[in-house]
Design an enzyme around this catalytic site. Structure first.
Site, mmCIF file in Angstrom:
data_model
loop_
_atom_site.group_PDB
_atom_site.id
_atom_site.type_symbol
_atom_site.label_atom_id
_atom_site.label_comp_id
_atom_site.label_asym_id
_atom_site.label_seq_id
_atom_site.Cartn_x
_atom_site.Cartn_y
_atom_site.Cartn_z
ATOM 1 N N CYS A 2 -29.080 -25.768 9.203
ATOM 2 C CA CYS A 2 -28.663 -25.093 7.992
ATOM 3 C C CYS A 2 -29.203 -23.671 7.992
ATOM 4 O O CYS A 2 -30.314 -23.409 8.439
ATOM 5 C CB CYS A 2 -29.132 -25.779 6.709
ATOM 6 N N TRP A 74 -25.678 -28.095 8.140
ATOM 7 C CA TRP A 74 -25.657 -29.125 9.190
ATOM 8 C C TRP A 74 -26.130 -30.397 8.491
ATOM 9 O O TRP A 74 -27.298 -30.505 8.124
ATOM 10 C CB TRP A 74 -26.605 -28.731 10.328
ATOM 11 N N GLY A 101 -33.788 -28.092 5.444
ATOM 12 C CA GLY A 101 -34.929 -28.988 5.645
ATOM 13 C C GLY A 101 -34.586 -30.388 5.165
ATOM 14 O O GLY A 101 -33.413 -30.714 4.951
ATOM 15 N N LYS A 494 -26.030 -28.971 29.843
ATOM 16 C CA LYS A 494 -25.100 -27.890 29.471
ATOM 17 C C LYS A 494 -23.682 -28.441 29.367
ATOM 18 O O LYS A 494 -22.978 -28.171 28.416
ATOM 19 C CB LYS A 494 -25.101 -26.759 30.500
#
Ligand code: M6R
Length: 618
Positions: A2, A74, A101, A494
């Site tokens: 976030c 998020w 958080g 990756k």
């Protein structure tokens, strides 16, 4: 996870919030929202989806105002939808809060507040903060935020506005990052510097437990006990172009191509008169000499850098090294004490697991040294010593230049330790010479891949076609040995994080203990077969794969004999260098291969699904 932003000043806040959030979108991108104070009204707009959805909505019906807060999410608690998007408001829609958080005691607080008549509308933990501030509010927003945050357990960075207090934004943090941007007649709050850099280069890093009270002209900081704190802003040396794509299609590609410059700067800054210099390292050579062992703790890509560090430290500084995932280390009963040097590696300096591991190590009496990219980050500040990688902002979720910068620092640290421990200086000098050639060699290598029709891009489109022709049934294996084994893990990471193709990395010698059962015509096997003590062993591994019908992409040193035989499906050359420095070159085609595969599949490379750049929650 976030990104949050706050602004108070004279400009159109909507524009500032959206532009700031676009620079924070790397932190989360499943929904976004803003709260703006407009003529005594509190106006909220929030939308599921990427920031572009909110931006379009605001274009259709803009909100005026010069004070406000914004958020890009998020999800942790509650699915991504409009209701769970931030900002969250109290029951009277007077207070709006954005939060980064996790509030661990939100259920307990929620029950209490519900009993007192507060109605909740979302499934998030964050909403509780808005109601709690309302409960504590007695006419002074800053006092209410201080009272409310005292009751919160867990991690938070918040920015808050109140309908009745125009021109005021209050922020607070504990274990999630928050900076203040000091402007001329305007002030900012943000999760990270790029969000404010277009407007000011003066920033204050808030400490844990601090609250900040902002108006357009004032910035007052309180510590956890309510004491006013005096803080001088730091002047940021890099500029906003470093946080922009500057003509590249994606940040990831730009960051891959920045690696020669990043390495050049590190070596230029750190190698002086044939010696390694770490001015800012607060751990003395005498202390380093006493170290009996090193424990390296990190997550993801930084963990792979740490694994490479183990090979270096053990071989050249002759110190035993353990490497651990931060999330494992923090919950074990780790054997570290005052004779252990714990090295924590983190690009962001905010990774919750690594921060917790650092604290655990300090509690057990170990000296902690951080290798960090983000200046003033929590991990940098809480460690006994810090070495910054100065790689510039890394925006793409998939880490590239931060990795090579971490490797470069680990090389130098190895030789710094070796000399602190009185080990062969002459050998060190030769080694430093080899290292200094690497930036130029990486540049030459990357030049080959500048054109879109380059060989790696072709391999990637071949894979894409192959995958589709087999009804989406193929995967990747990455094999390496010795100091290039961590690169095999990194290549696999990756690929899987940006193209969602199953990919595993193994030490090549482990193949016969299980993974070789996977070999048929399905997986593509990337074999790192550059010049090395184990080169012949790697050739045997390649033969074993070919004998079972596997498809091999070999990464070899320039002029390798495999090139002449022409028996391999795909081959990638990298400059011939001593084995010890080869990871810095080998990783480049691995990064590019992952990039081009994701591009061939048409995925969102900089913002892959389910991920966020800095993982500030557990
Ligand atoms: O900021 P950090 O270096 O502490 O982040 C650690 C990992 O989250 C990070 O390396 C992650 O694995 C990347 N997405 C890898 O590309």
């Amino acid at each position: 996870m976030c990104g949050i932003i706050g602004y108070t000043g004279k400009k159109n806040v909507e524009e500032i919030l959206i532009s700031g959030l676009s620079r924070l979108e790397y932190r989360g991108y499943d929904s976004a929202g803003v709260a703006i104070l407009d003529n005594g009204e509190l106006r909220i707009r929030k939308k599921q989806g990427k920031l572009a959805v909110l931006r379009e909505d605001l274009k259709k019906s803009p909100i005026k105002g010069t004070t406000g807060v914004g958020h890009t999410r998020w999800a942790t608690h509650g699915v991504p939808n409009d209701t769970n998007a931030h900002p969250h408001v109290d029951h009277k829609t007077q207070i709006a809060v954005v939060h980064n958080g996790i509030i661990e005691n939100y259920q307990e607080l929620k029950k209490k507040l519900q009993k007192a008549g507060y109605e909740f509308s979302s499934d998030t933990d964050s909403e509780v903060i808005a109601h709690l501030i309302a409960e504590c509010y007695k006419g002074d927003l800053c006092a209410a935020v201080r009272a409310a945050t005292k009751q919160l357990k867990g991690s938070f960075a918040i920015a808050v506005v109140h309908k009745g207090e125009s021109g005021r934004v209050v922020g607070a943090r504990r274990d999630s990052p928050l900076i203040v941007g000091i402007g001329e007649g305007e002030n900012f709050l943000a999760s990270d510097i790029p969000a404010v850099l277009e407007y000011t280069k003066k920033v204050i890093y808030l400490d844990n437990g601090e609250t900040v009270d902002l108006t357009d002209k004032t910035c007052v900081i309180y510590n956890g006990k309510g004491k006013r704190m005096k803080r001088k802003p730091t002047v940021i040396k890099w500029d906003i172009s470093q946080a922009e794509k500057t003509g590249y299609k994606h940040f990831m590609l730009k960051e891959i191509f920045e690696q020669p410059e990043v390495l050049r700067n590190i070596f230029k800054e750190r190698i002086k008169k044939g010696r390694v210099n770490f001015e800012e390292l607060k751990i003395s050579k005498a202390q380093l000499k006493k170290i009996k062992r090193i424990v390296i703790v990190a997550c993801g890509t930084a963990y792979h850098a740490g694994m490479t560090g183990k090979y270096m430290f053990e071989k050249y500084a002759r110190i035993p090294v353990w490497v651990d995932n931060s999330s494992e280390f923090r919950y074990r009963d780790p054997l570290v004490d005052k004779n252990t040097l714990v090295i924590v590696i983190s690009q962001s300096g905010e990774t919750a697991d690594t921060l917790a591991a650092l604290r655990e190590a300090k509690e057990r009496g170990a000296k902690v040294l951080a290798i960090c990219n983000v200046l003033g980050s929590s991990i940098a500040r809480e460690s006994d010593g810090v070495i910054y990688t100065h790689a510039g902002p890394e925006i793409a979720v998939a880490s590239t230049k931060a990795y090579t910068a971490q490797l470069a620092v680990l090389y130098l640290l190895t030789f710094y330790m070796a000399s602190a421990r009185g080990l062969k200086a002459a050998r060190n000098k030769q080694f430093l010479k080899e290292l200094k050639k690497v930036p130029h060699l990486t540049e030459k290598l990357l030049d080959e891949y500048r054109s879109r029709g380059n060989r790696l891009a072709k391999y990637a489109t071949d894979f894409h076609e192959y995958y589709l022709a087999r009804n989406n049934k193929s995967c990747f294996l990455y094999l390496g040995r010795n100091i290039n084994y961590p690169n095999a893990l990194e290549g696999a990471l990756k690929l899987k994080e940006i193209s969602y193709i199953s990919a595993e990395g193994y030490p090549a010698g482990e193949m016969k203990h299980g993974p070789i059962a996977l070999i048929d015509e399905n997986p593509w096997v990337v074999c790192i077969a550059v010049e090395a003590d184990t080169y012949d062993k790697m050739l045997s591994n390649i033969q074993e794969i070919k004998a079972r019908g596997g498809l091999v992409i070999a990464i070899v040193s320039q002029g390798d004999k495999l090139l002449k035989k022409g028996k391999l499906d795909y081959i990638i050359e990298v400059p011939r260098v001593p084995e010890v420095v080869s990871p810095l070159l080998v990783v480049i085609p691995l990064q590019l291969l992952a990039y081009y595969v994701a591009e061939a599949f048409g995925y969102d490379i900089d913002q892959p699904r389910n991920l966020a750049k800095s993982v500030t929650v557990e």
